[in-house]
Write a protein that holds these residues in place. Structure first.
Motif, PDB file in Angstrom:
ATOM      1  N   LEU A 144      81.859   8.273  -0.881  1.00 45.73           N
ATOM      2  CA  LEU A 144      82.822   8.306  -0.380  1.00 45.73           C
ATOM      3  C   LEU A 144      84.475   8.262  -0.903  1.00 45.73           C
ATOM      4  O   LEU A 144      84.686   8.266  -2.351  1.00 45.73           O
ATOM      5  CB  LEU A 144      83.205   6.507  -0.533  1.00 45.73           C
ATOM      6  N   LEU A 197      88.718   3.816   1.955  1.00 41.96           N
ATOM      7  CA  LEU A 197      87.921   2.003   2.119  1.00 41.96           C
ATOM      8  C   LEU A 197      89.296   1.160   2.343  1.00 41.96           C
ATOM      9  O   LEU A 197      90.697   1.293   2.400  1.00 41.96           O
ATOM     10  CB  LEU A 197      87.911   1.778   0.157  1.00 41.96           C
ATOM     11  N   SER A 204      93.377  -3.979   0.294  1.00 43.41           N
ATOM     12  CA  SER A 204      93.888  -2.442   0.205  1.00 43.41           C
ATOM     13  C   SER A 204      95.107  -1.915  -0.758  1.00 43.41           C
ATOM     14  O   SER A 204      95.272  -0.710  -1.355  1.00 43.41           O
ATOM     15  CB  SER A 204      93.738  -1.954   1.557  1.00 43.41           C
ATOM     16  N   TYR A 222      84.764   0.455   4.630  1.00 39.36           N
ATOM     17  CA  TYR A 222      85.683   1.665   4.731  1.00 39.36           C
ATOM     18  C   TYR A 222      85.753   1.556   6.250  1.00 39.36           C
ATOM     19  O   TYR A 222      85.126   1.105   7.320  1.00 39.36           O
ATOM     20  CB  TYR A 222      84.727   2.643   3.810  1.00 39.36           C
ATOM     21  N   LYS A 223      86.187   3.147   6.622  1.00 42.48           N
ATOM     22  CA  LYS A 223      87.475   2.961   7.662  1.00 42.48           C
ATOM     23  C   LYS A 223      86.141   3.517   8.788  1.00 42.48           C
ATOM     24  O   LYS A 223      85.377   4.377   8.551  1.00 42.48           O
ATOM     25  CB  LYS A 223      88.022   3.777   7.919  1.00 42.48           C
TER      26      LYS A 223
END
Length: 869
Positions: free
Chosen positions: A735, A740, A677, A768-769
């Motif tokens: 997205l 992410l 991240s 991704y979340k």
């Protein structure tokens, strides 16, 4: 015998109804259709300097010109400037629009703060220029200094272990020059075939790690294991280490012809593309008849008595004492050819033939330069012809021997020199200046001319200027016209006594590439997949629920800046909407069927580009010179608000329990490359597909034959998964980068093990979340996207030391670029120009470089110096 010298454009000649043969009329018509029926563009970038520090802007003026005569005509209204690293990865790309009524292009490239110290390639082109291929694009080497890289310094040496195998010794030291003794160093080799190998080695007491590499290794990525003693990653480019030397021979006119004395040029080039100086002997059979040696940059020329029944060879002596026997091309007894010589005012050419040859019927000598036909002359016997050079435009010209069917028998390039240029004068109001002193610069152009120019003033102590590197003269007149790398091109325009003779060696040893007469006469039109870009459009396709083209569908385009446009699809479901927009503009596109229903899907086209390439040679000696430069000019500090900030070695406190990396997918633990991240946050500002290319150098976005977008890595198609499900590039566009969590890349071997043939080229794994809903779920008729827009205009900052409060500030002024002005108009109607700026706090010599073009395409360049005490 009739001679027809054509000193006007071909269209004017045809209109004059001269008495010419059918061949002459046909070749003129076809040549005119090719040259004037299609745009021909070239570009040159004038940058404010060639050495930068991360965080700075690369200021540039782009001269996009008509390739035929260098007039600043504008065909394309947009152009692109790329910054490419040595791994052939795109660092950044900017799109520039034609600015106002000046018909010029100028802008800047921001250098990211995290850019690794080293050399980069600045690439400039219009979208249309890509049709000519990579060799046709403008390229310039930039050197970037990153003070933060001074925490860990790397000194690399190479030694040959055995043929084709080398020892690469890399010494790691801190900012004070002390070695990182006994540290664990990770290293990954990036080989030409795209394979990778990662290992860990412990440095010796001197901080040195020695690796075995071969000629396939291009880069090595180093790091400190577990960030101990500090976080560190560096990519080291491995220069071409092979010592092989390629020697080529170029008989004048293309072929050795028996019964003649002929010139033969030669060029010796190393495996790294750089020139190699050689000596040797010319042999007839086994008897030496002359000694030879290269005259300039590995090039030379000698004369050969081409007698029938004999074989000719050269014994070449290479640096280091190696000797090599090389045969010259076999002579022809039945061929015909050309011999050419030039003086200041005349071109002399002679038609020659082998001792058994008969001249073909309908033979012609054809001469052209800068897209203009300068002469067409029938040939019915061996003869010597002369042409006045005064009407020729400055630059490369082409002499060919052709027949009535368009077959080319012989050809030769020569350079038409022009010693007089429009008079461009620079003068300053003082001979010597103090620091923070006002400089008044007066510029004037020959009253008979007018043009636009760009001015850069730099501090010579911080910005070394190489007088032999490419400039506007050598670029537009030489390097943009020839195939292959030309070393130190500005030398040929330096006024050196031997420069003109040496330039003729370049003409004899490099290939012509802009106007291929045989293709013109045969009316061969190469494919041009990259269209001329006169405006901005958003295009795409709408399909119905069944996947078939949806004709007469309604398309609505909305932007964050308030743009609203509508359109309609054609019978094939395609649409195109004209819209002008700057960079960072976000759009939402909605499509509805002809009856206003949502049961359609819409896709947006993305513009394909040539893959990024560094495309500049780098040999071992240049690598050593680069290291010397950074030792002398590298910084361990930077300026922030006028204060000097020193880079200190980081101290990392490591607890007994090490923090585990972020893993969000089963495949993350197996991946060769992983971006967490934090790395993703550093690449914000890009859509997800573009972000992938930033995070993983070498990853490219391409299209297959069906028009489907996909990611590739070293020509291998990558399998794409998002949250462990197969997805498309279009899905990634939906997205939000903020959703992410991590991105991983598996190599081909790992990917094949998990996914079989689908993953044979490698895989990209996106996490991704959980619970995040993409922006267009279940609504394939709506798609958000952010295309490349034109760069917004920025202004170069010049301090105003005439204001007392500013002049008395204690902040240190260490500007490298003292002044930059991309558009200066001179000539009738504009008159002269007076510019003013202020010196910095660094005394020494400042260089003023003025470059530009007149409206007639005449190229101008001047350099002046300031003394600051």
């Amino acid at each position: 015998m009739k001679r027809c010298l054509l000193l006007l454009p071909a269209t004017a000649l045809l209109a004059g109804a001269w008495m010419i043969s059918s061949f002459e009329e046909d070749v003129l018509a076809r040549f005119t259709a090719h040259v004037y029926g299609l745009p021909h563009e070239k570009v040159y970038l004038h940058t404010d300097k060639s050495v930068y520090t991360v965080g700075e802007k690369v200021w540039f003026r782009a001269y996009l010109v008509d390739a035929r005569d260098h007039r600043p005509r504008v065909f394309s209204r947009f152009m692109y400037v790329d910054l490419v690293d040595r791994r052939d990865s795109l660092v950044t790309r900017v799109k520039i629009v034609e600015r106002g009524d000046t018909s010029c292009f100028h802008g800047h490239v921001d250098l990211p703060d995290n850019l690794q110290q080293g050399d980069y390639c600045l690439r400039g082109y219009s979208y249309y220029m890509q049709n000519e291929g990579e060799d046709f694009l403008f390229k310039k080497r930039l050197r970037v200094i990153n003070p933060r890289d001074s925490r860990v310094k790397t000194a690399v040496t190479y030694s040959e272990e055995r043929p084709g195998r080398y020892l690469m010794s890399t010494r790691f030291t801190d900012g004070a020059g002390l070695p990182f003794s006994r540290v664990f160093v990770t290293h990954e080799t990036d080989q030409a075939r795209g394979d990778f190998a990662r290992k860990t080695t412990r440095a010796d007491e001197d901080g040195t790690v020695t690796l075995r590499v071969d000629t396939s290794v291009r880069h090595v990525k180093f790091g400190f294991l577990d960030a101990d003693p500090l976080p560190f990653t560096r990519h080291v480019h491995v220069p071409r280490l092979a010592r092989d030397v390629d020697i080529q021979f170029f008989p004048e006119g293309g072929t050795l012809l028996t019964g003649n004395w002929q010139h033969v040029a030669f060029k010796a080039t190393g495996a790294d593309g750089m020139p190699v100086e050689i000596t040797g002997e010319l042999h007839q059979d086994s008897i030496m008849i002359a000694e030879i040696s290269s005259r300039h940059d590995g090039m030379g020329v000698f004369r050969v008595p081409v007698t029938p029944g004999h074989r000719f060879s050269v014994l070449a002596r290479l640096p280091g004492g190696e000797e090599r026997y090389l045969d010259l091309p076999a002579p022809s007894a039945t061929g015909v050819g050309l011999a050419v010589s030039t003086s200041d005012s005349l071109l002399t050419y002679q038609v020659i033939k082998g001792d058994e040859a008969t001249l073909p019927p309908d033979l012609y000598v054809f001469i052209h330069a800068a897209g203009r036909v300068m002469g067409v002359e029938p040939v019915d016997r061996l003869f010597r012809g002369r042409v006045e050079l005064a009407p020729f435009p400055e630059g490369i010209a082409h002499v060919l021997l052709v027949d009535g069917r368009g077959r080319v028998y012989s050809e030769r390039l020569f350079f038409a020199c022009k010693r007089e240029r429009p008079r461009l004068t620079l003068s300053t109001d003082k001979a010597v200046y103090a620091t923070r002193d006002r400089v008044t610069l007066d510029l004037a152009l020959d009253p008979a001319s007018r043009g636009t120019f760009s001015v850069a003033v730099t501090d010579d102590s911080q910005v070394p200027v190489d007088s032999l590197e490419d400039n506007i003269l050598s670029s537009l007149l030489l390097t943009s016209e020839l195939k292959g790398y030309i070393h130190a091109p500005a030398y040929y325009f330096s006024g050196h006594p031997s420069a003109v003779q040496d330039l003729d060696l370049v003409m004899m040893t490099h290939g012509w590439r802009r106007f291929d007469l045989s293709r013109v006469l045969n009316e061969e039109r190469p494919a041009r997949p990259y269209p001329l870009e006169r405006g901005q459009v958003v295009s795409g396709k709408v399909d119905n629920f069944w996947g078939k083209s949806s004709k007469m569908a309604n398309v609505i385009l909305l932007s964050t800046s308030g743009i609203v446009r509508t359109g309609e699809t054609d019978d094939a479901g395609n649409f195109m909407i004209d819209v002008a927009f700057p960079d960072s503009t976000r759009f939402v596109l909605q499509a509805l069927s002809e009856r206003g229903r949502r049961a359609v899907s819409v896709t947006v086209d993305s513009d394909p580009f040539l893959p990024p390439r560094y495309a500049l040679p780098r040999e071992l000696e240049a690598a050593r010179a680069e290291e010397r430069f950074f030792r002398e000019h590298g910084l361990n500090y930077y300026y922030e608000n006028g204060r000097k900030v020193f880079i200190l070695d980081e101290v990392v406190v490591v607890s007994r329990r090490r923090q585990q990396p972020e893993y969000h997918s089963f495949y993350d633990r197996q991946a060769r490359f992983h971006a967490d991240s934090a790395a993703i946050a550093g690449a914000r500002g890009f859509a997800v597909p573009e972000m992938l290319q930033q995070l993983f150098p070498g990853v490219l976005l391409e299209r297959d034959e069906d028009g489907t977008e996909y990611f590739s890595y070293f020509n291998r198609r990558l399998h794409l998964l998002a949250n462990d499900f197969e997805e498309s590039v279009d899905f990634l566009r939906s997205l939000d980068p903020g959703a992410l969590l991590g991105i991983s890349m598996l190599d081909a071997q790992q990917s094949f093990m998990f996914f079989g043939e689908r993953g044979a080229g490698g895989a990209l794994i996106i996490s991704y979340k959980f619970g995040y809903v993409p922006r267009s779920p279940g609504r394939p008729n709506i798609i958000p996207f952010m295309p490349a827009g034109y760069q917004k205009l920025a202004e170069f900052y010049v301090p105003r030391y005439d204001v007392d409060s500013i002049r008395r500030e204690r902040r240190h002024d260490a500007r490298r670029t003292i002044y930059w002005n991309p558009v200066v108009s001179l000539g009738p109607g504009a008159g002269g120009e007076q510019l003013s700026f202020y010196t910095a706090d660094t005394p020494g010599t400042y260089s003023i470089i003025l470059e530009g073009l007149t409206a007639e395409g005449r190229i101008c360049r001047e350099r002046h110096w300031l003394i600051v005490k």
